[in-house]
Write a protein that holds these residues in place. Sequence first.
Motif, PDB file in Angstrom:
ATOM      1  N   GLN A 138      44.071 -17.944  26.940  1.00  0.00           N
ATOM      2  CA  GLN A 138      43.016 -18.111  27.946  1.00  0.00           C
ATOM      3  C   GLN A 138      42.527 -16.761  28.452  1.00  0.00           C
ATOM      4  O   GLN A 138      41.330 -16.565  28.677  1.00  0.00           O
ATOM      5  N   ALA A 139      43.429 -15.811  28.639  1.00  0.00           N
ATOM      6  CA  ALA A 139      43.038 -14.475  29.100  1.00  0.00           C
ATOM      7  C   ALA A 139      42.124 -13.796  28.077  1.00  0.00           C
ATOM      8  O   ALA A 139      41.120 -13.182  28.446  1.00  0.00           O
ATOM      9  N   CYS A 140      42.445 -13.921  26.794  1.00  0.00           N
ATOM     10  CA  CYS A 140      41.594 -13.345  25.752  1.00  0.00           C
ATOM     11  C   CYS A 140      40.234 -14.033  25.725  1.00  0.00           C
ATOM     12  O   CYS A 140      39.199 -13.385  25.563  1.00  0.00           O
ATOM     13  N   ALA A 141      40.226 -15.352  25.902  1.00  0.00           N
ATOM     14  CA  ALA A 141      38.958 -16.084  25.934  1.00  0.00           C
ATOM     15  C   ALA A 141      38.105 -15.639  27.117  1.00  0.00           C
ATOM     16  O   ALA A 141      36.881 -15.451  26.984  1.00  0.00           O
ATOM     17  N   ASP A 142      38.724 -15.446  28.286  1.00  0.00           N
ATOM     18  CA  ASP A 142      37.988 -14.985  29.467  1.00  0.00           C
ATOM     19  C   ASP A 142      37.437 -13.575  29.253  1.00  0.00           C
ATOM     20  O   ASP A 142      36.307 -13.277  29.642  1.00  0.00           O
ATOM     21  N   LEU A 143      38.235 -12.706  28.637  1.00  0.00           N
ATOM     22  CA  LEU A 143      37.765 -11.345  28.369  1.00  0.00           C
ATOM     23  C   LEU A 143      36.621 -11.333  27.359  1.00  0.00           C
ATOM     24  O   LEU A 143      35.652 -10.587  27.506  1.00  0.00           O
ATOM     25  N   ARG A 144      36.725 -12.166  26.331  1.00  0.00           N
ATOM     26  CA  ARG A 144      35.629 -12.248  25.348  1.00  0.00           C
ATOM     27  C   ARG A 144      34.357 -12.758  26.015  1.00  0.00           C
ATOM     28  O   ARG A 144      33.265 -12.257  25.754  1.00  0.00           O
ATOM     29  N   ALA A 145      34.484 -13.763  26.882  1.00  0.00           N
ATOM     30  CA  ALA A 145      33.317 -14.316  27.578  1.00  0.00           C
ATOM     31  C   ALA A 145      32.663 -13.266  28.470  1.00  0.00           C
ATOM     32  O   ALA A 145      31.449 -13.277  28.660  1.00  0.00           O
ATOM     33  N   ALA A 146      33.464 -12.351  29.002  1.00  0.00           N
ATOM     34  CA  ALA A 146      32.937 -11.285  29.868  1.00  0.00           C
ATOM     35  C   ALA A 146      32.507 -10.066  29.067  1.00  0.00           C
ATOM     36  O   ALA A 146      32.103  -9.056  29.646  1.00  0.00           O
ATOM     37  N   GLY A 147      32.609 -10.153  27.747  1.00  0.00           N
ATOM     38  CA  GLY A 147      32.243  -9.017  26.907  1.00  0.00           C
ATOM     39  C   GLY A 147      33.196  -7.853  27.081  1.00  0.00           C
ATOM     40  O   GLY A 147      32.836  -6.703  26.815  1.00  0.00           O
ATOM     41  N   GLY A 148      34.409  -8.113  27.529  1.00  0.00           N
ATOM     42  CA  GLY A 148      35.393  -7.068  27.745  1.00  0.00           C
ATOM     43  C   GLY A 148      35.202  -6.298  29.040  1.00  0.00           C
ATOM     44  O   GLY A 148      35.967  -5.386  29.336  1.00  0.00           O
ATOM     45  N   ASP A 149      34.184  -6.672  29.827  1.00  0.00           N
ATOM     46  CA  ASP A 149      33.907  -5.988  31.089  1.00  0.00           C
ATOM     47  C   ASP A 149      34.740  -6.611  32.202  1.00  0.00           C
ATOM     48  O   ASP A 149      34.438  -7.701  32.686  1.00  0.00           O
ATOM     49  N   LEU A 150      35.782  -5.913  32.615  1.00  0.00           N
ATOM     50  CA  LEU A 150      36.683  -6.444  33.641  1.00  0.00           C
ATOM     51  C   LEU A 150      35.991  -6.590  34.990  1.00  0.00           C
ATOM     52  O   LEU A 150      36.370  -7.433  35.798  1.00  0.00           O
TER      53      LEU A 150
END
Length: 143
Positions: free
Chosen positions: A79-91
């Motif tokens: 889920q964390a990787c999916a959230d990061l991908r959805a954000a384009g890696g922008d924390l």
Amino acid sequence: MRTTARWAATLGLTAVTVCGPLTGAAVAAPGSAPSSLYAPSALVLTTGHGESALTATPERAVTLSCAPTASGTHPAAAQACADLRAAGGDLNSLKSNEDVFCTKLYDPVVVTVEGVWQGKRVSYERTFGNACMKDAYGSVYAF
């Protein structure tokens, strides 16, 4: 018979000339080929109580690798990787869950993220008002 031997020698030399560099390069430098077709995405996330990473003692650290598949010690790596991908890696673009209500008690928690995201160096720090506010930002910081 002489013609057959000549053809065999010619074919053998041709095969060595054409294929020799291919096998020689593979044997000479086995580590030179990329180990993966994916850009590396491996992060170390830490959390601790305090105003900044300079003054806070890390209380917990997890690893998160997202390429080619989600892995690491993060409790919700997929889920964390999916959230990061959805954000384009922008924390900075991760959004808080609006359904979570937290107290206004100020007990600062700092999160750091260090590593590589899709081949680019990442060094990130964020301070939250308390642990509830940190966890409201979804699975990336919930560890």
